[in-house]
Design an enzyme around this catalytic site. Structure first.
Site, PDB file in Angstrom:
ATOM      1  N   LYS A  29      48.172 -29.896 -57.309  1.00 53.48           N
ATOM      2  CA  LYS A  29      49.184 -29.095 -56.617  1.00 53.48           C
ATOM      3  C   LYS A  29      49.720 -29.839 -55.381  1.00 53.48           C
ATOM      4  CE  LYS A  29      49.520 -25.721 -59.490  1.00 53.48           C
ATOM      5  NZ  LYS A  29      50.753 -25.473 -60.252  1.00 53.48           N
TER       6      LYS A  29
ATOM      7  N   TYR B  95      42.389 -29.251 -59.175  1.00 56.14           N
ATOM      8  CA  TYR B  95      43.538 -28.326 -59.105  1.00 56.14           C
ATOM      9  C   TYR B  95      44.292 -28.561 -57.800  1.00 56.14           C
ATOM     10  CZ  TYR B  95      46.230 -23.982 -59.071  1.00 56.14           C
ATOM     11  OH  TYR B  95      47.253 -23.062 -59.021  1.00 56.14           O
TER      12      TYR B  95
HETATM   13  N1  LIG Z   1      48.429 -16.627 -60.303  1.00 54.93           N
HETATM   14  C1  LIG Z   1      48.231 -17.168 -59.130  1.00 54.93           C
HETATM   15  O1  LIG Z   1      47.600 -16.575 -58.246  1.00 54.93           O
HETATM   16  C2  LIG Z   1      48.768 -18.521 -58.816  1.00 54.93           C
HETATM   17  C3  LIG Z   1      48.578 -19.035 -57.530  1.00 54.93           C
HETATM   18  C4  LIG Z   1      49.091 -20.291 -57.224  1.00 54.93           C
HETATM   19  C5  LIG Z   1      49.801 -20.995 -58.174  1.00 54.93           C
HETATM   20  N2  LIG Z   1      49.972 -20.478 -59.423  1.00 54.93           N
HETATM   21  C6  LIG Z   1      50.696 -21.285 -60.415  1.00 54.93           C
HETATM   22  O2  LIG Z   1      51.594 -20.482 -61.139  1.00 54.93           O
HETATM   23  C7  LIG Z   1      51.728 -20.980 -62.469  1.00 54.93           C
HETATM   24  C8  LIG Z   1      51.516 -19.844 -63.464  1.00 54.93           C
HETATM   25  O3  LIG Z   1      50.251 -19.271 -63.236  1.00 54.93           O
HETATM   26  P1  LIG Z   1      49.839 -17.860 -63.870  1.00 54.93           P
HETATM   27  O4  LIG Z   1      48.786 -17.328 -62.988  1.00 54.93           O
HETATM   28  O5  LIG Z   1      51.045 -17.064 -64.167  1.00 54.93           O
HETATM   29  O6  LIG Z   1      49.160 -18.355 -65.237  1.00 54.93           O
HETATM   30  P2  LIG Z   1      48.794 -17.535 -66.542  1.00 54.93           P
HETATM   31  O7  LIG Z   1      48.838 -16.068 -66.303  1.00 54.93           O
HETATM   32  O8  LIG Z   1      47.529 -18.142 -67.024  1.00 54.93           O
HETATM   33  O9  LIG Z   1      49.990 -17.891 -67.565  1.00 54.93           O
HETATM   34  C9  LIG Z   1      50.150 -19.206 -67.987  1.00 54.93           C
HETATM   35  C10 LIG Z   1      51.274 -19.310 -69.000  1.00 54.93           C
HETATM   36  O10 LIG Z   1      51.327 -20.665 -69.435  1.00 54.93           O
HETATM   37  C11 LIG Z   1      51.169 -20.719 -70.864  1.00 54.93           C
HETATM   38  N3  LIG Z   1      50.382 -21.881 -71.228  1.00 54.93           N
HETATM   39  C12 LIG Z   1      49.072 -22.101 -70.964  1.00 54.93           C
HETATM   40  N4  LIG Z   1      48.694 -23.287 -71.463  1.00 54.93           N
HETATM   41  C13 LIG Z   1      49.787 -23.817 -72.060  1.00 54.93           C
HETATM   42  C14 LIG Z   1      50.023 -25.025 -72.762  1.00 54.93           C
HETATM   43  N5  LIG Z   1      49.053 -25.905 -72.968  1.00 54.93           N
HETATM   44  N6  LIG Z   1      51.268 -25.266 -73.225  1.00 54.93           N
HETATM   45  C15 LIG Z   1      52.262 -24.371 -73.042  1.00 54.93           C
HETATM   46  N7  LIG Z   1      52.097 -23.200 -72.395  1.00 54.93           N
HETATM   47  C16 LIG Z   1      50.866 -22.928 -71.910  1.00 54.93           C
HETATM   48  C17 LIG Z   1      50.442 -19.445 -71.204  1.00 54.93           C
HETATM   49  O11 LIG Z   1      50.682 -19.149 -72.553  1.00 54.93           O
HETATM   50  P3  LIG Z   1      49.530 -18.512 -73.497  1.00 54.93           P
HETATM   51  O12 LIG Z   1      49.821 -17.058 -73.419  1.00 54.93           O
HETATM   52  O13 LIG Z   1      49.764 -19.147 -74.785  1.00 54.93           O
HETATM   53  O14 LIG Z   1      48.194 -18.878 -72.882  1.00 54.93           O
HETATM   54  C18 LIG Z   1      51.082 -18.466 -70.238  1.00 54.93           C
HETATM   55  O15 LIG Z   1      52.326 -18.054 -70.713  1.00 54.93           O
HETATM   56  C19 LIG Z   1      50.727 -22.128 -62.584  1.00 54.93           C
HETATM   57  O16 LIG Z   1      51.375 -23.349 -62.379  1.00 54.93           O
HETATM   58  C20 LIG Z   1      49.755 -21.863 -61.450  1.00 54.93           C
HETATM   59  O17 LIG Z   1      49.115 -23.032 -61.003  1.00 54.93           O
HETATM   60  C21 LIG Z   1      49.472 -19.264 -59.772  1.00 54.93           C
END
Ligand SMILES: NC(=O)c1ccc[n+]([C@@H]2O[C@H](COP(=O)([O-])OP(=O)(O)OC[C@H]3O[C@@H](n4cnc5c(N)ncnc54)[C@H](OP(=O)(O)O)[C@@H]3O)[C@@H](O)[C@H]2O)c1
Length: 318
Positions: free
Chosen positions: A201, A197
């Site tokens: 990133k 991961y």
């Molecule tokens: N949350 C954090 O603390 C955090 C920190 C640093 C970086 N980030 C980055 O922010 C971004 C979003 O993270 P998040 O925490 O919001 O994630 P999340 O809550 O898991 O949401 C992910 C989204 O992506 C969709 N998705 C997952 N797999 C997919 C696929 N194979 N094809 C198309 N869509 C897909 C999911 O749809 P479904 O509903 O169908 O699963 C959901 O809408 C990521 O790039 C992550 O690395 C997050």
């Protein structure tokens, strides 16, 4: 001797002055400075924003926030049911919404053709490369399911490159555009037990910065958004704290501060949310890198142990 003392005094004053100016810039950035106006990218002028991974977490909030700011939204995610519900919610905000079902872990040539056709049919002002995946829990890299490793590369790296290359020609032609790539603190400090991961990133960071410099002469903004923990499905964190916000206030801050570095010292990078900005400031400018890695090692090794114990308990209960 006296000359040496004077030299040391001036060097000392220089260092202190540098840190004071950096701290003042940080305070100005997080409390006062406004980011670029989104009208610059076509808000309220019929422009579209594309958001990948938009049915949950940060992507969902990005889509809603951009709709509130009067962009039409192209929603791309993998579940039609969730996309239809999202589109309905977005239309109620008075803008248009289109949906595309794409599983970024299993894309076909047809998927990319459909995406290209949607891009070509609209004035795309904003692209948010948000879709991403991490580990279930921290572990040694060879413990991770190889399919999950491939998925991480597909979502965090390949989807971003492809979406960017499909969108840029139009943005260049119009000489307007904003691309936000959702990165992570895992690129700021290498993260043992989240190695793949962290590596993907780091790619997001370097790719974003390189493309940002390439397209700046075309009036296009590329922003590497360096995100710390936010309460989402991915982090499995539900209750917000001072340092770990809910997606809505976090994303609001992101779009208020486009082009503002906040806590980051890196070019084309933004850490806009105040508590995260303070952390980035300390992590980047105060803590030596090796110490940061050692801290992460201990923290994440502990989390790995706890997760394995929990799994063991669950297996016994079954
Ligand atoms: N949350 C954090 O603390 C955090 C920190 C640093 C970086 N980030 C980055 O922010 C971004 C979003 O993270 P998040 O925490 O919001 O994630 P999340 O809550 O898991 O949401 C992910 C989204 O992506 C969709 N998705 C997952 N797999 C997919 C696929 N194979 N094809 C198309 N869509 C897909 C999911 O749809 P479904 O509903 O169908 O699963 C959901 O809408 C990521 O790039 C992550 O690395 C997050």
């Amino acid at each position: 001797m006296a000359a040496l003392q004077t030299l040391f005094t001036y060097v000392g004053i220089g260092i202190v002055a540098y840190y004071i100016s950096v701290a003042l810039t940080l305070l100005y950035d997080v409390f006062l400075r406004q980011g670029a106006r989104l009208e610059k990218f076509g808000a309220g002028r019929g422009a579209w924003a594309i958001v990948t991974g938009c049915t949950d977490g940060l992507g969902r909030e990005a889509a809603l926030e951009l709709a509130r700011r009067k962009f039409n939204i192209l929603l791309i995610s993998r579940s039609q049911e969730k996309l239809t519900a999202m589109a309905e919610e977005i239309r109620q905000l008075g803008v248009e919404a289109h949906t595309l079902v794409v599983d970024f872990a299993q894309t076909t040539a047809d998927d990319w053709t459909r995406i290209q056709q949607e891009i070509d049919a609209h004035f795309v002002g904003v692209l948010v490369n948000n879709v991403g995946a991490s580990y279930d829990h921290p572990m040694f890299v060879e413990e991770v399911d190889p399919v999950a490793l491939d998925r991480m590369v597909d979502l965090n790296v390949r989807a971003m490159i492809k979406m960017t290359t499909l969108t840029l020609p139009q943005m260049k032609q119009r000489r307007v555009g904003l691309i936000v790539n959702n990165g992570s603190f895992a690129a700021l400090q290498p993260s043992p037990f989240l190695a793949a991961y962290s590596g993907t990133k780091a790619f997001v960071k370097c790719f974003s910065q390189s493309v940002a410099a390439e397209v700046a002469p075309f009036n296009i903004t590329v922003e590497h958004l360096q995100t710390y923990f936010v309460c989402t499905q991915m982090t499995k964190m539900r209750r917000p704290t001072f340092f770990i916000p809910l997606p809505k206030p976090y994303i609001k801050c992101v779009f208020n501060k486009i082009g503002v570095q906040g806590g980051s010292s890196e070019p084309f990078t933004s850490v806009p949310f105040m508590p995260h900005a303070l952390m980035a400031f300390v992590a980047e400018r105060v803590v030596p890198k090796q110490l940061g890695i050692s801290y992460n090692y201990k923290l994440l090794a502990g989390l790995r142990k706890r997760a394995l114990k929990k799994k063991e308990r669950e297996a016994q209960q079954k």
